[in-house]
Enzyme design. Sequence first.
Site, PDB file in Angstrom:
ATOM      1  CG  MET A 144      -2.014  -1.071   1.105  1.00  0.00           C
ATOM      2  SD  MET A 144      -2.898  -0.949  -0.465  1.00  0.00           S
ATOM      3  CE  MET A 144      -3.945  -2.383  -0.393  1.00  0.00           C
ATOM      4  NE  ARG A 145       6.195   2.856   2.830  1.00  0.00           N
ATOM      5  CZ  ARG A 145       6.356   3.909   3.626  1.00  0.00           C
ATOM      6  NH1 ARG A 145       5.450   4.181   4.552  1.00  0.00           N
ATOM      7  NH2 ARG A 145       7.404   4.700   3.509  1.00  0.00           N
ATOM      8  CG  ASN A 158       1.295  -3.140  -8.329  1.00  0.00           C
ATOM      9  OD1 ASN A 158       1.130  -3.755  -7.266  1.00  0.00           O
ATOM     10  ND2 ASN A 158       0.491  -2.178  -8.706  1.00  0.00           N
ATOM     11  CG  HIS A 183      -4.576  -1.926 -10.486  1.00  0.00           C
ATOM     12  ND1 HIS A 183      -4.700  -1.330  -9.239  1.00  0.00           N
ATOM     13  CD2 HIS A 183      -5.518  -1.362 -11.267  1.00  0.00           C
ATOM     14  CE1 HIS A 183      -5.668  -0.441  -9.284  1.00  0.00           C
ATOM     15  NE2 HIS A 183      -6.181  -0.439 -10.493  1.00  0.00           N
TER      16      HIS A 183
HETATM   17  C1  GRF Z   1      -5.234  -7.409  -4.603  1.00  0.00           C
HETATM   18  O1  GRF Z   1      -6.534  -7.185  -5.059  1.00  0.00           O
HETATM   19  C2  GRF Z   1      -4.243  -6.714  -5.493  1.00  0.00           C
HETATM   20  O2  GRF Z   1      -4.656  -6.647  -6.832  1.00  0.00           O
HETATM   21  C3  GRF Z   1      -4.191  -5.329  -4.912  1.00  0.00           C
HETATM   22  O3  GRF Z   1      -4.287  -5.525  -3.527  1.00  0.00           O
HETATM   23  C4  GRF Z   1      -4.983  -6.736  -3.265  1.00  0.00           C
HETATM   24  C5  GRF Z   1      -4.129  -7.567  -2.363  1.00  0.00           C
HETATM   25  O4  GRF Z   1      -4.773  -8.707  -1.883  1.00  0.00           O
HETATM   26  N1  GRF Z   1      -3.000  -4.630  -5.330  1.00  0.00           N
HETATM   27  P1  GRF Z   1      -3.950  -9.814  -1.100  1.00  0.00           P
HETATM   28  O5  GRF Z   1      -3.273  -9.138   0.078  1.00  0.00           O
HETATM   29  O6  GRF Z   1      -2.962 -10.416  -2.044  1.00  0.00           O
HETATM   30  O7  GRF Z   1      -4.967 -10.796  -0.646  1.00  0.00           O
END
Ligand code: GRF
Length: 225
Positions: free
Chosen positions: A100-101, A117, A119
Amino acid sequence: MSSEARRASEGIRIAVLASGSGTNLQAIIDACRSGFIPGRVSVVISDRKEAFALERARRAGIKAIFLDPKNYASRQEFDRAMADIIARHECDLVAMAGYMRLLSPEFIRDHYLRVMNIHPALCPSFPGMHAIRDALAYGVKVTGVTVHFADEGTDTGPVILQYPVFVRDGDTEDTLAERVHAVEHKLYPLAIKLFAEGKLRCEGRLVRILDPVWETIIERGELTW
Ligand code: GRF
């Protein structure tokens, strides 16, 4: 042993960055274990102490490291500490999985085309933290999943793989998320496998996939593994 020789004999080493529950991390760990990805997760780093991703790493016998943002004066310093850990573990790839950063420009510059990454939308649509909710609110009929190389923007780097998810009448954020996550857990391991096998070639923004698997997926319209 050179890093090329090591990669050839034991596969790639992966650092996973995660802030949350880590279901994508789990999919990557499982894909390494089954041999689908030639390589292994060497270290998991989180900016949140309570992230379940750290617990998943520990359970799998993988080094789990919590870096407390409070201990660093800037994003750059935090990322430098992270880069040290990644270098110490001789990682070939950094996989952001619900991290989240934003990464600092320096980190991106030093690791460009070595950071992926995932998404939960079809980039460039719906960047940011609430992609599934935003897609639903917009009323799109198709959304999906993108795996991309990270650049300095939010969900803007060169696209590696994308896969669609149709929005159903009556979908809620939860029901749509369930189908999006199911796709994530197949698409991310595939992107990492292609990277590990040296089958991704980046030409500017275009990532070429040097493997027939992509054609097969397009032809059959399903993730077939
Ligand atoms: C996923 O939906 C990913 O696409 C997004 O954050 C979420 C992470 O889920 N970037 P997890 O922690 O892998 O369950």
